[in-house]
Design an enzyme around this catalytic site. Sequence first.
Site, PDB file in Angstrom:
ATOM      1  CG  HIS A  25      22.944  11.476   8.501  1.00  0.00           C
ATOM      2  ND1 HIS A  25      22.681  12.186   9.490  1.00  0.00           N
ATOM      3  CD2 HIS A  25      21.955  10.084   7.647  1.00  0.00           C
ATOM      4  CE1 HIS A  25      21.155  10.941   9.218  1.00  0.00           C
ATOM      5  NE2 HIS A  25      21.055  10.144   8.772  1.00  0.00           N
ATOM      6  CG  ASP A  70      18.058   8.953  10.782  1.00  0.00           C
ATOM      7  OD1 ASP A  70      18.897   9.256   9.912  1.00  0.00           O
ATOM      8  OD2 ASP A  70      16.708   9.600  10.115  1.00  0.00           O
ATOM      9  CD  GLU A  80      20.082  12.063   5.114  1.00  0.00           C
ATOM     10  OE1 GLU A  80      19.547  11.886   4.434  1.00  0.00           O
ATOM     11  OE2 GLU A  80      19.604  12.304   6.478  1.00  0.00           O
ATOM     12  CD  GLU A  81      18.085  13.056   8.734  1.00  0.00           C
ATOM     13  OE1 GLU A  81      17.230  13.490   8.181  1.00  0.00           O
ATOM     14  OE2 GLU A  81      18.211  12.181   9.803  1.00  0.00           O
ATOM     15  CG  ASP A 130      21.066   6.857   7.229  1.00  0.00           C
ATOM     16  OD1 ASP A 130      20.364   7.748   7.971  1.00  0.00           O
ATOM     17  OD2 ASP A 130      20.636   7.767   6.226  1.00  0.00           O
ATOM     18  CG  HIS A 160      13.380  11.752  10.410  1.00  0.00           C
ATOM     19  ND1 HIS A 160      12.714  12.335   8.974  1.00  0.00           N
ATOM     20  CD2 HIS A 160      14.622  11.462  10.653  1.00  0.00           C
ATOM     21  CE1 HIS A 160      13.657  12.111   7.704  1.00  0.00           C
ATOM     22  NE2 HIS A 160      14.752  11.705   9.093  1.00  0.00           N
TER      23      HIS A 160
HETATM   24 ZN   LIG Z   1      19.581   9.146   8.094  1.00  0.00          ZN
END
Ligand SMILES: [Zn+2]
Length: 455
Positions: free
Chosen positions: A272, A284, A318-319, A346, A416
């Site tokens: 993503h 990420d 995606e997130e 991912d 994140h």
């Molecule tokens: Zn991810």
Amino acid sequence: MRKPILLVLFASLSLSAAAQSPNWLEAYRAPAAKLIAASQGSDFAWQRLAEVTDLYGHRLSGSVGLERAIDWAVAEMKKDGLDKIRKERVMVPKWVRGRESLDLLEPVPQPLVMLGLGNSVGTGPAGITADVIVIRNFEDLDKRAADVKGKIVLFNVPFTNYGETVQYRTTGPSRAVRHGAVAMLVRAVGPTGLRTPHTGSTTYAADAPKIPAAAIPAEDADRFQRLQNRGVRIRVTLTMEARFEADAESFNVVGELTGRELPNEVVVMGGHWDSWDVGVGATDDGGGCVVTWEALRLMKTLGLRPRRTVRVVLWTNEENGLRGGNAYRDQHMAELKNHVLMLESDGGVFDPAGFGFTGPDGARRTVTAIASLLTSLGASKIEAGGGGADIGPSVTAGGIPSMSHLVSGNYFLIHHTPADTMDRITPKQMADNAAAIAVMAYTVADLPWRLGTEK
Ligand SMILES: [Zn+2]
């Protein structure tokens, strides 16, 4: 006396070699060696990821950075000479963090480290000032329900694994508000870092009022716990401008290498392209996107065009919505029956370990044999459980064999967080992972039979 013993020894050696290495695999040793050598001989993938993360920074859905990075990817795919490069339109939610802060008032005035959770509502300009009650888990919340009203609930739950601990981030606000909480804080979902907060989505229950929600680092959660244990009042002001704006136009980016014999049969791989709005989304999931893309570029560069089409997809959103993965399923519904395999990367780009696989037993034997070509990369493991968030909707709708790219590294330490930056990844890791994915995808796409039709 020696001769028979040696014969027995040779016979057993060749038997075990045959079991691990079927004849058809021999044709793929040379292309695999070429892909691995080409990848390891270059830092192209690392430079590409550095360029996108340096130029555009984070890529949250609805942001200028994401849309510029999407256009940049299309232009780069053209430079690579890929086939059928396109943007597939997806409307995505636009959540905006705005300014945010958490200020300790008692026992002593101090600003604290925090990160609002994605999808959270804001507090209003005055913020929310209230006492904090530290809760150890959902059971503890129910036991202490009478003490929660009017307070900010802090779920202080140490990280075990993501699946287990993340439920406090996702369902915590709606659980706390049922007992009258005015806001929710959660101990960051990840191993203790260097006072690192982790953002990520929260999900409000439809039948509960929405209260603001934020993460604080493990160190601060432990401090709050100690204060509460001493009977000290903890009073804070939480201020968050977080809000949703109107949905924004975004795109999945698609490029491919059209198959030389069976162009309608497709192996899909990707990650993503969107990220959270902290750090630059290198791990990420910019890295996952670039290593799968690089796998395709390597095939193109080496003139290795497999029988079937290999397609790379950089999914959007995606997130905080999964709209890209859902849109891909809907827009390609008629074609899903021709998807031979879908692979998602991912889990970060650390040292390669192999692949997770979900699919028929015969197909598992095939991909296990292919993975034996990746021993020099340390990527020959095939584990149970393939898949990924973005490929999930298509895999489910089409009954498609699925693969996840496996790596060994401390993904959830930086997941994140503002620490998701380029320097967490080495050029060698980018090259080795791209090589492993290239060999797997090329071989599956080129097999004399369709993966999944093994007897
Ligand atoms: Zn991810």
